[in-house]
Design an enzyme around this catalytic site. Structure first.
Site, short mmCIF file in Angstrom:
data_model
loop_
_atom_site.label_atom_id
_atom_site.label_comp_id
_atom_site.label_asym_id
_atom_site.label_seq_id
_atom_site.Cartn_x
_atom_site.Cartn_y
_atom_site.Cartn_z
N ASP A 194 61.94 136.37 45.36
CA ASP A 194 63.01 135.79 44.85
C ASP A 194 63.80 135.07 46.21
OD1 ASP A 194 65.08 134.94 43.22
OD2 ASP A 194 66.10 137.18 43.08
N ASN B 18 64.20 131.65 45.81
CA ASN B 18 63.25 130.39 46.44
C ASN B 18 64.34 128.79 45.90
OD1 ASN B 18 60.73 130.89 47.13
ND2 ASN B 18 59.90 130.51 44.73
N TRP C 141 66.80 128.86 48.74
CA TRP C 141 66.96 128.52 49.70
C TRP C 141 67.02 126.66 50.03
CZ3 TRP C 141 62.81 125.08 51.18
CH2 TRP C 141 61.99 125.45 52.71
N HIS D 10 60.37 126.11 45.55
CA HIS D 10 58.58 126.63 44.95
C HIS D 10 57.66 126.41 46.36
CE1 HIS D 10 61.23 128.98 42.12
NE2 HIS D 10 60.95 127.75 41.30
N LEU E 187 41.59 143.53 50.82
CA LEU E 187 42.78 142.97 50.23
C LEU E 187 42.45 143.20 48.70
CD1 LEU E 187 46.05 143.58 50.63
CD2 LEU E 187 45.41 141.11 51.26
N ARG F 147 62.56 143.09 47.75
CA ARG F 147 62.98 141.87 47.23
C ARG F 147 63.32 141.08 47.79
NH1 ARG F 147 65.07 141.36 40.82
NH2 ARG F 147 65.89 139.55 41.42
N ARG G 11 68.36 144.31 42.29
CA ARG G 11 67.71 144.61 40.92
C ARG G 11 66.19 144.46 40.88
NH1 ARG G 11 70.88 140.13 39.60
NH2 ARG G 11 70.06 138.63 39.41
N ILE G 12 65.86 145.36 39.62
CA ILE G 12 64.44 145.24 39.38
C ILE G 12 63.16 143.64 38.15
CG2 ILE G 12 62.03 146.76 38.91
CD1 ILE G 12 63.67 147.97 41.67
#
Ligand code: FPP
Length: 255
Positions: free
Chosen positions: A35, A37, A40, A52, A146, A203, A209-210
């Protein structure tokens, strides 16, 4: 000390930093809500989409960091089912990021044994977005390192509702008995199946928050929040989150 896996072009962690990590307690699955972007970019007088773009560039760095310490699954929340409400130009820009990211990075991802996956609905995504990610999934399907999992066009309530509908249909058709439904059966109906639940959720951007992300899967995950926006979140910050995770005692409701 964790043996460092060196990605070409990457800066190795110092021996001191590696020593501070407990090799026996690395989170197996790390999920990230990338979160901040837009903020920023705006702080720098840039358009939101520039944030982004910088955020996309950060995906590679954090993937390398996760892989270098032995994380098995890294899930990145790239686009939610709610993000369609954003202005069309921003949505269009986000949908084009996979067609820039994968061709640029795929060679290195393959060389480092990364497997690309996607969690989310195909319907609704432009063909070119889906093709870019499906090509990357195909090209990396024989890798066993990975798992870099993009949550794209994903929303947790929708996921749970469609899981419940599918369960109801399977009960109705006799494929499943109602008394067989337990946590592991329910998990099989989630889009994330067969991935393990996240051990650690990060986050960025100071929001606590989720946001409809993996609500079922995060039941026992450790949560770690930072004020930093995603484009400025570094490998060092990732290691700090892992260190904090290693200081926590996970009790799963027990003592
Ligand atoms: C949230 O920040 C971020 C997103 C909605 C997009 C995240 C996507 C990436 C970082 C790129 C993913 C890369 C690939 C290859 C798919 P925000 O814009 O909501 O931040 P704000 O709260 O400051 O507005």
């Amino acid at each position: 000390m964790i043996p460092f896996k060196k990605w070409f072009g990457s800066k190795p962690l110092s021996a001191e930093q590696m020593e501070r990590l407990d090799a026996d307690n690395v989170p197996n699955h790390v999920a990230v809500i990338m979160d901040g972007n837009g903020r920023w970019a705006q702080k720098r007088g840039l358009p939101r989409v520039a944030g982004h773009h910088s955020g996309m560039k950060n995906v590679k760095k954090i993937t390398m960091a996760a892989d270098s310490i032995g994380v098995s699954v890294l899930t990145l929340y790239a686009f939610s089912t709610e993000n369609w409400k954003r202005p069309k130009e921003e949505v269009d820009y986000l949908m084009k990021l996979p067609i820039e990211f994968f061709p640029k990075e795929i060679e290195e991802l393959i060389a480092n044994n990364v497997q690309i996956r996607m969690t989310g609905w195909h319907e609704g995504l432009p063909d070119y977005t889906l093709k870019a990610i499906q090509d990357a999934i195909e090209q990396t399907k024989n890798n066993d390192g990975l798992i870099l999992n993009f949550a794209l066009n994903y929303g947790s309530r929708k996921e749970m509702l469609s899981g419940v509908k599918q369960i109801a249909e399977d009960v109705q058709s006799g494929k499943l008995h109602a008394d067989e439904i337990d946590e592991s059966v329910f998990s099989r109906y989630m889009l994330t199946h067969p991935l393990p639940d996240p051990d650690l959720l990060i986050r960025t951007s100071g929001e606590l928050r989720i946001s409809n992300f993996m609500l079922w899967q995060l039941a026992y995950s450790e949560l770690w929040f930072t004020e930093l926006c995603w484009p400025e979140f570094t490998e060092q910050d990732f290691f700090e989150a892992v260190q904090e995770y290693q200081r926590r005692a996970r009790r799963y409701g027990g003592l």
